[in-house]
Design an enzyme around this catalytic site. Structure first.
Site, PDB file in Angstrom:
ATOM      1  N   LYS A 117     -56.871  -9.378 -45.147  1.00 13.28           N
ATOM      2  CA  LYS A 117     -58.260  -8.968 -44.945  1.00 13.28           C
ATOM      3  C   LYS A 117     -58.409  -7.473 -45.243  1.00 13.28           C
ATOM      4  O   LYS A 117     -57.419  -6.740 -45.307  1.00 13.28           O
ATOM      5  CB  LYS A 117     -58.679  -9.286 -43.503  1.00 13.28           C
ATOM      6  CG  LYS A 117     -57.874  -8.559 -42.447  1.00 13.28           C
ATOM      7  CD  LYS A 117     -58.201  -9.087 -41.054  1.00 13.28           C
ATOM      8  CE  LYS A 117     -57.299  -8.440 -40.002  1.00 13.28           C
ATOM      9  NZ  LYS A 117     -57.441  -9.094 -38.696  1.00 13.28           N
ATOM     10  N   TYR A 168     -63.207  25.269 -40.997  1.00  9.97           N
ATOM     11  CA  TYR A 168     -64.508  25.117 -40.334  1.00  9.97           C
ATOM     12  C   TYR A 168     -64.396  25.239 -38.831  1.00  9.97           C
ATOM     13  O   TYR A 168     -63.458  24.718 -38.226  1.00  9.97           O
ATOM     14  CB  TYR A 168     -65.102  23.739 -40.651  1.00  9.97           C
ATOM     15  CG  TYR A 168     -65.653  23.615 -42.046  1.00  9.97           C
ATOM     16  CD1 TYR A 168     -66.736  24.374 -42.468  1.00  9.97           C
ATOM     17  CD2 TYR A 168     -65.091  22.707 -42.938  1.00  9.97           C
ATOM     18  CE1 TYR A 168     -67.238  24.242 -43.747  1.00  9.97           C
ATOM     19  CE2 TYR A 168     -65.596  22.562 -44.220  1.00  9.97           C
ATOM     20  CZ  TYR A 168     -66.669  23.332 -44.622  1.00  9.97           C
ATOM     21  OH  TYR A 168     -67.160  23.190 -45.872  1.00  9.97           O
ATOM     22  N   ARG A 183     -63.491 -13.094 -27.581  1.00  2.00           N
ATOM     23  CA  ARG A 183     -64.378 -12.675 -28.665  1.00  2.00           C
ATOM     24  C   ARG A 183     -64.866 -13.942 -29.370  1.00  2.00           C
ATOM     25  O   ARG A 183     -66.012 -14.335 -29.229  1.00  2.00           O
ATOM     26  CB  ARG A 183     -63.658 -11.742 -29.647  1.00  2.00           C
ATOM     27  CG  ARG A 183     -63.175 -10.435 -29.005  1.00  2.00           C
ATOM     28  CD  ARG A 183     -62.665  -9.457 -30.035  1.00  2.00           C
ATOM     29  NE  ARG A 183     -61.740 -10.090 -30.982  1.00  2.00           N
ATOM     30  CZ  ARG A 183     -61.046  -9.456 -31.904  1.00  2.00           C
ATOM     31  NH1 ARG A 183     -61.150  -8.137 -32.011  1.00  2.00           N
ATOM     32  NH2 ARG A 183     -60.239 -10.102 -32.727  1.00  2.00           N
ATOM     33  N   MET A 228     -63.736  17.752 -45.693  1.00  2.00           N
ATOM     34  CA  MET A 228     -63.971  16.587 -46.547  1.00  2.00           C
ATOM     35  C   MET A 228     -62.886  16.433 -47.621  1.00  2.00           C
ATOM     36  O   MET A 228     -62.429  15.340 -47.897  1.00  2.00           O
ATOM     37  CB  MET A 228     -65.354  16.689 -47.205  1.00  2.00           C
ATOM     38  CG  MET A 228     -65.735  15.415 -47.942  1.00  2.00           C
ATOM     39  SD  MET A 228     -67.328  15.501 -48.775  1.00  2.00           S
ATOM     40  CE  MET A 228     -68.460  15.379 -47.419  1.00  2.00           C
TER      41      MET A 228
HETATM   42  C1  LIG Z   1     -55.965  -9.451 -38.482  1.00  2.00           C
HETATM   43  C2  LIG Z   1     -55.504 -10.727 -37.929  1.00  2.00           C
HETATM   44  C3  LIG Z   1     -54.132 -11.015 -37.818  1.00  2.00           C
HETATM   45  C4  LIG Z   1     -53.046 -10.014 -38.160  1.00  2.00           C
HETATM   46  O1  LIG Z   1     -52.855  -9.115 -37.098  1.00  2.00           O
HETATM   47  P1  LIG Z   1     -51.734  -7.970 -37.156  1.00  2.00           P
HETATM   48  O2  LIG Z   1     -51.786  -7.338 -35.820  1.00  2.00           O
HETATM   49  O3  LIG Z   1     -52.144  -7.039 -38.249  1.00  2.00           O
HETATM   50  O4  LIG Z   1     -50.446  -8.658 -37.450  1.00  2.00           O
HETATM   51  C5  LIG Z   1     -53.772 -12.268 -37.363  1.00  2.00           C
HETATM   52  N1  LIG Z   1     -54.701 -13.188 -37.017  1.00  2.00           N
HETATM   53  C6  LIG Z   1     -56.019 -12.929 -37.095  1.00  2.00           C
HETATM   54  C7  LIG Z   1     -56.999 -13.973 -36.693  1.00  2.00           C
HETATM   55  C8  LIG Z   1     -56.471 -11.707 -37.550  1.00  2.00           C
HETATM   56  O5  LIG Z   1     -57.780 -11.463 -37.614  1.00  2.00           O
END
Ligand SMILES: *Cc1c(COP(=O)(O)O)cnc(C)c1O
Length: 354
Positions: A34, A251, A129, A299
């Protein structure tokens, strides 16, 4: 050209996948890609992870792209469909879809007559969630088992604290109770559970951060697990400033030199994905030696202390994170996690594949 680059080490990605397999022998591996493969580039990561048994992601357009480019193994939408209109593409591309709520269950009713989808029923075992609560899980499963558009069901849950002292016990027990006697494939483990909780390795594991060479734990470095960094964010010193006691840097003049010191100005800033909130003292490498940032991250530039590096000067290489400077350490100094640093790599940073 500006000297900032992100180098992606595809061999390290493949190596880290083998580390997953040594921990979760026998389980199939759904490599999580992802968020553009945690900032590493989706297609590049999919190629390097060709030995995985499937890929998991959130974005349907990315999944469709992978399928149309010829990716033939399992592709799982980890949050399922967001709209009814996505169902046709999911069916056409044979995407596996999570069903975490009643609305998503109803979306299946509009499936084309010939559609047969692979579904993962997400159970809420304590993360609170997404997912069906224990009281609703049985009815949801019964509907999926008999649904004309469903080819197969996998049971899934996600851990809230596999990386912390609280661990997975309560969630694992709730899930096991719901999954008992169902004879369905199961998937539970993220990276932290892969590394610490072997009982969770059935039947598919879902590694993310460990594939990218970082540790899911605040109390254990990635090297302890034999993981190799995949992304190295590197740049150069553009200029050197000699400060007198009382001079400030950058800054807001947040850093004031207590004594005379040498400052290196690095071509990297928050528009590249380096965290602006990284405080004075955040570690980095200059010419292979460890030093610290000073003053506010801007930046396009940040500053570092060269006082103890007498030979260092303009043009010297800098590693912000990656080889020799774990992203986990930089993240900890900046009050965040390596996940956020990797995902935030900005589009303007040229990527070099190695
Ligand atoms: C992102 C995600 C993972 C991977 O989690 P990590 O902590 O990066 O290994 C596994 N399962 C689901 C549903 C996720 O959204």
């Amino acid at each position: 050209m500006r000297p900032l680059t992100a180098t992606i080490d595809s061999a390290a990605l493949a190596h880290n996948l083998r580390v997953v397999r040594t921990h979760a022998a026998g389980a199939r591996v759904l490599a999580v890609v992802k968020a553009n493969a945690y900032g590493h580039g989706l297609e590049r990561a999919a190629r390097a992870l060709a030995d995985a048994d499937g890929l998991g992601l959130i974005e349907i357009d990315s999944a469709v792209r992978l399928r149309e480019a010829g990716y033939a193994k399992r592709l799982v939408l980890l949050e399922g469909l967001f709209e009814q209109s996505e169902l046709a593409a999911a069916a056409r591309c044979d995407l596996s879809i999570v069903v975490h709520c009643e609305e998503q269950l109803r979306m299946l009713d509009a499936a084309p007559a010939n559609a047969r989808l692979d579904v993962l029923l997400k159970l809420n075992t304590g993360m609170n969630r997404l997912g069906f609560a224990a009281a609703q899980a049985g009815a949801a499963l019964a509907q999926l088992r008999t649904h004309r558009a469903v080819r197969a069901v996998t049971l899934m849950t996600h851990f809230a604290a596999a990386d912390e002292a609280r661990g997975v016990t309560s969630q694992f027990e709730s899930f096991s109770a719901l999954a008992a006697n169902q004879e369905l494939p199961r998937t539970l483990a993220n990276s932290a559970a892969i590394l610490r909780y072997p009982q969770t390795h059935v039947d598919w594991v879902r590694p993310g951060i460990m594939l990218y060479g970082c540790s899911p734990f605040a109390d254990a470095p990635a090297v302890q697990f034999g993981l190799k960094p995949v992304m190295t964010l590197a740049s150069r010193i553009l200029a050197v400033q000699e400060l007198k006691a009382g001079d400030s840097v950058g800054y807001g003049s947040t850093f004031i030199a207590a004594t005379a010191m040498r400052i290196g100005v690095v071509a990297c800033g928050y528009a590249d994905g380096y965290p602006r909130h990284a405080p004075t003292g955040t570690p980095l490498l200059v010419a292979g030696q460890r030093t610290r940032t000073v003053g506010r991250v801007a930046m396009d530039l940040l500053c570092c202390d060269l006082s103890a590096l007498s030979a260092a000067g303009a043009g010297d290489p800098v590693v912000l994170w990656g080889e020799g400077m774990p992203a986990d350490e930089v993240a900890a100094a900046a009050g965040t996690v390596s996940y956020e640093l990797l995902c935030a790599l900005a589009p303007r940073v040229p990527v070099i594949e190695r």
